[in-house]
Each structure stands twice: as C-alpha cells, then as structure tokens.
Scaffold this motif. Sequence first.
Motif, PDB file in Angstrom:
ATOM      1  N   VAL A 111       0.835  -1.207   0.000  1.00 30.23           N
ATOM      2  CA  VAL A 111       0.000   0.000   0.000  1.00 30.23           C
ATOM      3  C   VAL A 111       0.871   1.258   0.000  1.00 30.23           C
ATOM      4  O   VAL A 111       0.623   2.189  -0.766  1.00 30.23           O
ATOM      5  N   ASP A 112       1.901   1.274   0.828  1.00 29.00           N
ATOM      6  CA  ASP A 112       2.798   2.429   0.877  1.00 29.00           C
ATOM      7  C   ASP A 112       3.471   2.662  -0.475  1.00 29.00           C
ATOM      8  O   ASP A 112       3.586   3.803  -0.931  1.00 29.00           O
ATOM      9  N   ALA A 113       3.924   1.577  -1.114  1.00 28.48           N
ATOM     10  CA  ALA A 113       4.583   1.703  -2.413  1.00 28.48           C
ATOM     11  C   ALA A 113       3.634   2.258  -3.462  1.00 28.48           C
ATOM     12  O   ALA A 113       4.012   3.127  -4.252  1.00 28.48           O
ATOM     13  N   ILE A 114       2.403   1.788  -3.456  1.00 32.23           N
ATOM     14  CA  ILE A 114       1.420   2.257  -4.442  1.00 32.23           C
ATOM     15  C   ILE A 114       1.015   3.697  -4.164  1.00 32.23           C
ATOM     16  O   ILE A 114       0.954   4.529  -5.071  1.00 32.23           O
ATOM     17  N   GLN A 115       0.754   4.007  -2.900  1.00 26.49           N
ATOM     18  CA  GLN A 115       0.306   5.356  -2.554  1.00 26.49           C
ATOM     19  C   GLN A 115       1.382   6.404  -2.765  1.00 26.49           C
ATOM     20  O   GLN A 115       1.071   7.549  -3.089  1.00 26.49           O
ATOM     21  N   SER A 116       2.641   6.011  -2.608  1.00 27.83           N
ATOM     22  CA  SER A 116       3.716   6.992  -2.780  1.00 27.83           C
ATOM     23  C   SER A 116       3.799   7.443  -4.232  1.00 27.83           C
ATOM     24  O   SER A 116       4.180   8.576  -4.502  1.00 27.83           O
ATOM     25  N   GLY A 117       3.451   6.551  -5.148  1.00 27.08           N
ATOM     26  CA  GLY A 117       3.484   6.890  -6.565  1.00 27.08           C
ATOM     27  C   GLY A 117       4.889   7.111  -7.105  1.00 27.08           C
ATOM     28  O   GLY A 117       5.045   7.617  -8.216  1.00 27.08           O
ATOM     29  N   GLU A 118       5.892   6.734  -6.336  1.00 24.28           N
ATOM     30  CA  GLU A 118       7.266   6.953  -6.754  1.00 24.28           C
ATOM     31  C   GLU A 118       7.732   5.835  -7.682  1.00 24.28           C
ATOM     32  O   GLU A 118       7.540   4.656  -7.396  1.00 24.28           O
ATOM     33  N   GLU A 119       8.362   6.217  -8.774  1.00 19.16           N
ATOM     34  CA  GLU A 119       8.854   5.246  -9.755  1.00 19.16           C
ATOM     35  C   GLU A 119       9.864   4.287  -9.139  1.00 19.16           C
ATOM     36  O   GLU A 119       9.946   3.129  -9.539  1.00 19.16           O
ATOM     37  N   LYS A 120      10.617   4.744  -8.155  1.00 20.21           N
ATOM     38  CA  LYS A 120      11.651   3.896  -7.566  1.00 20.21           C
ATOM     39  C   LYS A 120      11.055   2.703  -6.818  1.00 20.21           C
ATOM     40  O   LYS A 120      11.768   1.741  -6.525  1.00 20.21           O
ATOM     41  N   MET A 121       9.756   2.743  -6.532  1.00 20.45           N
ATOM     42  CA  MET A 121       9.103   1.641  -5.831  1.00 20.45           C
ATOM     43  C   MET A 121       8.664   0.531  -6.792  1.00 20.45           C
ATOM     44  O   MET A 121       8.375  -0.584  -6.353  1.00 20.45           O
ATOM     45  N   LEU A 122       8.630   0.809  -8.084  1.00 22.34           N
ATOM     46  CA  LEU A 122       8.128  -0.159  -9.059  1.00 22.34           C
ATOM     47  C   LEU A 122       8.934  -1.457  -9.100  1.00 22.34           C
ATOM     48  O   LEU A 122       8.337  -2.534  -9.171  1.00 22.34           O
ATOM     49  N   PRO A 123      10.265  -1.418  -9.038  1.00 26.63           N
ATOM     50  CA  PRO A 123      10.998  -2.692  -9.032  1.00 26.63           C
ATOM     51  C   PRO A 123      10.626  -3.576  -7.837  1.00 26.63           C
ATOM     52  O   PRO A 123      10.488  -4.792  -8.000  1.00 26.63           O
ATOM     53  N   GLY A 124      10.432  -2.989  -6.680  1.00 23.15           N
ATOM     54  CA  GLY A 124      10.049  -3.768  -5.502  1.00 23.15           C
ATOM     55  C   GLY A 124       8.696  -4.417  -5.675  1.00 23.15           C
ATOM     56  O   GLY A 124       8.510  -5.594  -5.340  1.00 23.15           O
ATOM     57  N   LEU A 125       7.747  -3.668  -6.218  1.00 21.47           N
ATOM     58  CA  LEU A 125       6.428  -4.240  -6.468  1.00 21.47           C
ATOM     59  C   LEU A 125       6.514  -5.347  -7.512  1.00 21.47           C
ATOM     60  O   LEU A 125       5.821  -6.358  -7.412  1.00 21.47           O
ATOM     61  N   GLY A 126       7.374  -5.158  -8.485  1.00 23.49           N
ATOM     62  CA  GLY A 126       7.574  -6.184  -9.504  1.00 23.49           C
ATOM     63  C   GLY A 126       8.114  -7.474  -8.912  1.00 23.49           C
ATOM     64  O   GLY A 126       7.677  -8.572  -9.273  1.00 23.49           O
ATOM     65  N   VAL A 127       9.066  -7.361  -8.008  1.00 22.70           N
ATOM     66  CA  VAL A 127       9.631  -8.540  -7.352  1.00 22.70           C
ATOM     67  C   VAL A 127       8.556  -9.231  -6.517  1.00 22.70           C
ATOM     68  O   VAL A 127       8.433 -10.463  -6.545  1.00 22.70           O
ATOM     69  N   LEU A 128       7.760  -8.451  -5.790  1.00 19.48           N
ATOM     70  CA  LEU A 128       6.693  -9.054  -4.987  1.00 19.48           C
ATOM     71  C   LEU A 128       5.672  -9.759  -5.885  1.00 19.48           C
ATOM     72  O   LEU A 128       5.212 -10.854  -5.566  1.00 19.48           O
ATOM     73  N   PHE A 129       5.346  -9.159  -7.018  1.00 18.03           N
ATOM     74  CA  PHE A 129       4.417  -9.802  -7.943  1.00 18.03           C
ATOM     75  C   PHE A 129       5.025 -11.084  -8.507  1.00 18.03           C
ATOM     76  O   PHE A 129       4.330 -12.101  -8.666  1.00 18.03           O
ATOM     77  N   GLU A 130       6.313 -11.056  -8.782  1.00 18.26           N
ATOM     78  CA  GLU A 130       6.991 -12.252  -9.282  1.00 18.26           C
ATOM     79  C   GLU A 130       6.869 -13.404  -8.278  1.00 18.26           C
ATOM     80  O   GLU A 130       6.582 -14.544  -8.665  1.00 18.26           O
ATOM     81  N   VAL A 131       7.030 -13.107  -7.000  1.00 21.28           N
ATOM     82  CA  VAL A 131       6.898 -14.129  -5.953  1.00 21.28           C
ATOM     83  C   VAL A 131       5.468 -14.662  -5.937  1.00 21.28           C
ATOM     84  O   VAL A 131       5.239 -15.881  -5.859  1.00 21.28           O
ATOM     85  N   ILE A 132       4.507 -13.762  -6.014  1.00 21.51           N
ATOM     86  CA  ILE A 132       3.097 -14.173  -6.037  1.00 21.51           C
ATOM     87  C   ILE A 132       2.838 -15.076  -7.233  1.00 21.51           C
ATOM     88  O   ILE A 132       2.232 -16.144  -7.110  1.00 21.51           O
ATOM     89  N   TRP A 133       3.285 -14.658  -8.403  1.00 14.81           N
ATOM     90  CA  TRP A 133       3.030 -15.393  -9.643  1.00 14.81           C
ATOM     91  C   TRP A 133       3.648 -16.791  -9.587  1.00 14.81           C
ATOM     92  O   TRP A 133       3.007 -17.781  -9.931  1.00 14.81           O
ATOM     93  N   LYS A 134       4.895 -16.867  -9.127  1.00 16.03           N
ATOM     94  CA  LYS A 134       5.590 -18.151  -9.082  1.00 16.03           C
ATOM     95  C   LYS A 134       4.954 -19.115  -8.090  1.00 16.03           C
ATOM     96  O   LYS A 134       5.112 -20.334  -8.228  1.00 16.03           O
TER      97      LYS A 134
END
Length: 69
Positions: A26-49
């Motif tokens: 939630v913090d990463a999404i709400q911040s709207g900062e581009e630098k948070m996108l890689p972290g969200l991508g890694v978390l999504f990768e874990v979810i997907w796998k």
Amino acid sequence: MNLNLRKAIIQNVSGNSQAELEDTIVDAIQSGEEKMLPGLGVLFEVIWKNADNNEKSAMLETLQNGLKH
C-alpha cells in the motif's frame, strides 16, 4: 533487473507478517514513486511463481479488467 536487487528486496520483506506485507504494498502504491516499481515487480513475481493456474487466471482477469478503466 539485477538479481542482487531481487535478493535484497526479498530479504527485506522475508519474515514479515501479512499486515506488514500489505503495508509495504500500500505504501509503495500510494507513494506513486517510480523507484518503488521494481520492488512491487519482485513481490508480484513471488506471487506469480507461487500461484496455481486458477489463481493466475484470476489475477489475469483482475488485471485485464483494471486496464479497461
């Protein structure tokens, strides 16, 4: 994406409770900062796998519906 970045992100959140993981997302999404996108991508990768085919289908449907708006 650098493999070391993946490892660092995973190590940073490993052992977190569900509430802590939710706060991180939630913090990463709400911040709207581009630098948070890689972290969200890694978390999504874990979810997907770790998702089964039904869960993947549900995520894809949710994503597709979200992109229609």
